[in-house]
Design an enzyme around this catalytic site. Structure first.
Site, PDB file in Angstrom:
ATOM      1  N   CYS A 170       0.875  -1.183   0.000  1.00 20.62           N
ATOM      2  CA  CYS A 170       0.000   0.000   0.000  1.00 20.62           C
ATOM      3  C   CYS A 170       0.906   1.225   0.000  1.00 20.62           C
ATOM      4  O   CYS A 170       1.912   1.253  -0.705  1.00 20.62           O
ATOM      5  CB  CYS A 170      -0.959  -0.018   1.197  1.00 20.62           C
ATOM      6  SG  CYS A 170      -0.153  -0.067   2.816  1.00 20.62           S
ATOM      7  N   GLY A 171       0.585   2.241   0.795  1.00 17.30           N
ATOM      8  CA  GLY A 171       1.445   3.413   0.873  1.00 17.30           C
ATOM      9  C   GLY A 171       2.575   3.248   1.866  1.00 17.30           C
ATOM     10  O   GLY A 171       3.719   3.597   1.599  1.00 17.30           O
TER      11      GLY A 171
END
Length: 285
Positions: free
Chosen positions: A238-239
């Site tokens: 993800c981030g």
């Protein structure tokens, strides 16, 4: 562990929370755009007896990346401070329903905790039942936690790069489609949007409904629509390694445990000038 083993209901927790072998953990954390402060909200109202686990504090302080998993000995020191010991039952929740609690749940499991669960629906579900909350902070007797790190459950940049080049694992990215495609900015300054070439986008919002995991059929559809094959090895990204664990839970809910979490995620990949970046929609397999 199946999804039914992972989650506990507010009713179950209310009946069990005062037992000495159970510890409740508030894991609330939010992205800047959410304009919420997890620690401040914990001090304002939390489940009675809950301690606050701050992923920006329980981290590798020698890394420039956000909230990377700490070395085992550092994790052990934090557990001593929080009053969490080997053998205890642990229930983790967050103030959003299902956002940051999965990250802390998996952190405990990676370091060897055997009996750790997530409160289904989080604090919103708890308060909807009119169960009690308290303010302030909680101090427990110091804990004794001997970490047993599962190294295979954590992927670094080199492992992710090799897996994509060799076709030995799929990388699934939990960020919103706009950030994945490079159309919307990243929440962290200096990090361009876009994605790891060859990765697949399944936004975590696609597998969450009303602060809880969506149904197995909805989860399967989200993965199918994205072109992900749950029967093949999967690395979740993800981030910064938080919402990726929502996809981890979703995969477990349909009986498909991921191979690993990419801890550094896009924050690490995008910051490395030697790694390729892509924009636009993912290429269907």
């Amino acid at each position: 562990m199946s999804a039914s083993d992972t989650f506990v209901t507010p009713e179950w927790l209310e009946a069990e929370r005062e037992k000495p072998d159970l510890v409740v953990v508030d894991a609330s954390w939010y992205l800047p755009a959410m304009k919420r402060d997890g620690r401040a909200e914990y001090h304002a109202a939390h489940i009675p007896g809950a301690v606050y686990f701050d992923i920006d504090e329980v981290k590798d302080i020698n890394s420039t990346l956000p909230h990377m998993l700490p070395p085992p000995e550092v994790f052990s020191l934090h557990m001593a401070r929080l009053g969490i010991s080997d053998g205890q039952r642990i229930v983790v929740y967050d103030g959003a329903g299902l956002f940051s609690a999965p990250r802390v749940w998996l952190t405990f499991k990676i370091f060897g905790a055997k009996n750790v669960h997530i409160l289904e629906g989080g604090l919103p579900a708890w308060r909807a039942k009119n169960f009690p909350v308290e303010s302030g902070s909680v101090t427990r007797e110091p804990g004794r936690f001997k970490p047993r790190l599962d190294k295979d459950a954590v992927a670094n940049l080199e492992r992710v790069d090799k897996a994509l080049k060799n076709g030995t694992a799929q990388v699934v990215d939990a960020r919103p489609a706009g950030r994945f495609r490079g159309e919307d900015p990243e929440p962290r300054a200096g990090i361009q949007s876009g994605h790891i070439p060859g990765s697949i986008n399944v936004p975590s919002s696609a597998v969450v409904k009303d602060g809880k995991l969506a149904s197995p059929s909805e989860i399967k559809k989200a993965f199918d629509d994205a072109g992900l094959d749950p029967d093949q090895p999967i690395i979740a990204s993800c981030g910064s390694g938080v919402s990726a664990v929502i996809l981890w839970l979703a995969l477990e809910a349909i009986g498909k445990k991921p191979a690993a979490l990419y801890d550094g995620s896009w924050s690490e990949w995008a910051a490395n000038p030697n790694m390729p970046k892509a924009t636009g929609p993912a290429k269907k397999r």
